[in-house]
Structure formats: structure tokens, C-alpha cells
Design an enzyme around this catalytic site. Sequence first.
Site, PDB file in Angstrom:
ATOM      1  N   LYS A   8       0.832  -1.214   0.000  1.00  0.00           N
ATOM      2  CA  LYS A   8       0.000   0.000   0.000  1.00  0.00           C
ATOM      3  C   LYS A   8       0.863   1.259   0.000  1.00  0.00           C
ATOM      4  O   LYS A   8       0.646   2.169  -0.783  1.00  0.00           O
ATOM      5  CB  LYS A   8      -0.931   0.027   1.236  1.00  0.00           C
ATOM      6  CG  LYS A   8      -1.838  -1.171   1.377  1.00  0.00           C
ATOM      7  CD  LYS A   8      -2.786  -1.034   2.552  1.00  0.00           C
ATOM      8  CE  LYS A   8      -2.135  -1.053   3.922  1.00  0.00           C
ATOM      9  NZ  LYS A   8      -1.510  -2.319   4.307  1.00  0.00           N
ATOM     10  N   ARG A  31      -9.333   0.480   9.212  1.00  0.00           N
ATOM     11  CA  ARG A  31      -8.916  -0.915   9.373  1.00  0.00           C
ATOM     12  C   ARG A  31      -9.993  -1.755  10.034  1.00  0.00           C
ATOM     13  O   ARG A  31      -9.793  -2.961  10.219  1.00  0.00           O
ATOM     14  CB  ARG A  31      -7.674  -0.958  10.255  1.00  0.00           C
ATOM     15  CG  ARG A  31      -6.362  -1.186   9.526  1.00  0.00           C
ATOM     16  CD  ARG A  31      -5.274  -1.151  10.577  1.00  0.00           C
ATOM     17  NE  ARG A  31      -4.051  -1.779  10.239  1.00  0.00           N
ATOM     18  CZ  ARG A  31      -2.973  -1.139   9.795  1.00  0.00           C
ATOM     19  NH1 ARG A  31      -3.026   0.140   9.532  1.00  0.00           N
ATOM     20  NH2 ARG A  31      -1.858  -1.800   9.605  1.00  0.00           N
ATOM     21  N   ARG A  41      11.934  -5.529   4.435  1.00  0.00           N
ATOM     22  CA  ARG A  41      11.569  -4.118   4.247  1.00  0.00           C
ATOM     23  C   ARG A  41      12.432  -3.184   5.108  1.00  0.00           C
ATOM     24  O   ARG A  41      12.613  -3.398   6.295  1.00  0.00           O
ATOM     25  CB  ARG A  41      10.101  -3.932   4.650  1.00  0.00           C
ATOM     26  CG  ARG A  41       9.680  -2.474   4.738  1.00  0.00           C
ATOM     27  CD  ARG A  41       8.211  -2.322   4.673  1.00  0.00           C
ATOM     28  NE  ARG A  41       7.541  -2.489   5.948  1.00  0.00           N
ATOM     29  CZ  ARG A  41       6.232  -2.319   6.110  1.00  0.00           C
ATOM     30  NH1 ARG A  41       5.476  -1.988   5.089  1.00  0.00           N
ATOM     31  NH2 ARG A  41       5.687  -2.493   7.286  1.00  0.00           N
ATOM     32  N   ARG A  50      11.604  -1.798  10.875  1.00  0.00           N
ATOM     33  CA  ARG A  50      10.596  -1.579  11.918  1.00  0.00           C
ATOM     34  C   ARG A  50      10.572  -2.715  12.931  1.00  0.00           C
ATOM     35  O   ARG A  50      10.724  -3.870  12.574  1.00  0.00           O
ATOM     36  CB  ARG A  50       9.224  -1.439  11.265  1.00  0.00           C
ATOM     37  CG  ARG A  50       9.044  -0.098  10.595  1.00  0.00           C
ATOM     38  CD  ARG A  50       7.848  -0.047   9.723  1.00  0.00           C
ATOM     39  NE  ARG A  50       6.657  -0.664  10.282  1.00  0.00           N
ATOM     40  CZ  ARG A  50       5.460  -0.583   9.717  1.00  0.00           C
ATOM     41  NH1 ARG A  50       5.316   0.094   8.597  1.00  0.00           N
ATOM     42  NH2 ARG A  50       4.429  -1.164  10.268  1.00  0.00           N
ATOM     43  N   ARG A  57      -0.162  -9.810  12.632  1.00  0.00           N
ATOM     44  CA  ARG A  57      -0.793  -8.658  11.967  1.00  0.00           C
ATOM     45  C   ARG A  57      -1.645  -9.124  10.796  1.00  0.00           C
ATOM     46  O   ARG A  57      -2.692  -8.544  10.519  1.00  0.00           O
ATOM     47  CB  ARG A  57       0.286  -7.664  11.507  1.00  0.00           C
ATOM     48  CG  ARG A  57       0.883  -6.890  12.682  1.00  0.00           C
ATOM     49  CD  ARG A  57       2.204  -6.227  12.321  1.00  0.00           C
ATOM     50  NE  ARG A  57       2.061  -5.203  11.314  1.00  0.00           N
ATOM     51  CZ  ARG A  57       3.048  -4.827  10.499  1.00  0.00           C
ATOM     52  NH1 ARG A  57       4.233  -5.386  10.570  1.00  0.00           N
ATOM     53  NH2 ARG A  57       2.840  -3.881   9.624  1.00  0.00           N
TER      54      ARG A  57
END
Length: 223
Positions: free
Chosen positions: A15, A93, A132, A165, A176
Site C-alpha cells: 500500500k 482498518r 523491508r 521496523r 498482523r
Amino acid sequence: MVLNLIFLGPPGAGKGTVAQAVMSEYTLVQISTGDLVRAEIASGSKLGAELAEVINKGQLVEDNLIGQMFENYLKEKISSPSFNGFILDGFPRTIPQADMLKNILSKLGQKLNAVIYIESSKESVVTRLSSRWTCEKCKKVYNTVSLKPKVEGVCDIDGAKLIQRDDDKPQTIAKRYDVFLEKTLPLINYYENEKILFKYDGNVPPKPSIEEAKKIIKSLVLD
Ligand code: AMP
């Protein structure tokens, strides 16, 4: 034409990456509630410490709190004379958040043009998120497999350090994803009923994913 979009998908669907690639073309602002939460944590506030605990467990921040943070930020962006539309990345969400968004937008005289759902499997998001890296300054997202920076560990744009992160650890990612299935997936139906849902297969590298999103956005602009 003002263009207000939501990008929907599990964490790691792309996203943020897709939003960053299309926002400049249409002068849209990207609003990531995850970034708002991380900014609060970085400020060292008491609220930030509470939020860190929630996000590092892979859980969602409480609806009213995130709704308030989102509304304040959106108001600030809309009041800018150069406002031309937004891409929401990570909000709403849950169904209550989608209801909140509806109220907020109607108060601000805005409407949603489309919700773009980037479908991605658990397997592909776990692989993607564990590689990431994000610029600590401008938040540009890199991937050490498919979207490498020119110099390892350094942002191409501003030369700042790339960081990983805390919530991108494999067990937290899996949690998640499960939270996404339970709390966020019902939004697909919600927006399908509103006849503004578009979707594509996001189990592909960033480039084709960006192309798919651009095709959808182009069709909206030409409509
Ligand atoms: P993200 O960067 O969008 O993956 O968000 C990171 C974390 O921030 C999430 O795992 C949640 O803990 C929290 N968060 C971000 N946006 C929301 C939201 N709309 N509702 C609840 N929690 C959120």
C-alpha cells in the site's frame, strides 16, 4: 478533480509503496495512520509509550484514538490551498473506523472516489516485510530483495539511514496478517456494497503492482 482514495490490503501488500509511486502524478497526499502512530512513539510522549506496546504485539490501536489522530491530520491537510485529494494507507482498518471516516468526510465536504484492494497472501507478505527497510527521515520504503537502495542502508533521496521496523519480525507479521483477516477484511464487503471497490492481485513485484493501481486510477480520472 479532487481524488480521494483508500488503499486496502494486509500489512506488506505494498500500500505504502504504491501510494508513494502514484501520489506525485496526481498531487495527492498520502496519509498513513501507521506513520502517525510511529511519529507519536518517536516524540517520547506517554501516549507514544502506550502505542509502542500495542503495535509491537501486532495489535490494533483503539478505534476512537486512531480516528481522532486521523481526523486531526486530515483536517490539517484539507485546509492547505494545494489540497487535491488523498490516499489513505492503513485507515480505515475496522468497520467502526469506516463509519467514522464516512462521518468525518461528510463533515469536511469530501467524498471517496475509490477503494483499491491489493490482494496478497500471508506467504508473500511475510517474505516482503522481513526484507523491508524504511528511510528514518522521509519514510521512503525499500526492499532488500526487489527494491534495493543504490547504497546499502542509505536512502537514495536524502542520504538518511534506513531502519527496520520493530513490528516487522516474522511472528508479529503473522499476527498482523491474522488481525487483518479478522478486522479489516469485512471492509471489502462494506465498500463493495458502496460500489467503489476495485481490486487486483498484489502477489507480484512492486513495478507491476504500481502499474495495476495506475490503470485503475486512470480509469477513474477518465470517467
Ligand atoms: P502500518 O504501518 O499501517 O502497518 O501500522 C503499524 C501499526 O500501527 C499497526 O499494526 C497498528 O498497531 C497501528 N495502526 C495503524 N493504523 C491503524 C488503524 N487504522 N487502526 C488501528 N491501529 C492502527
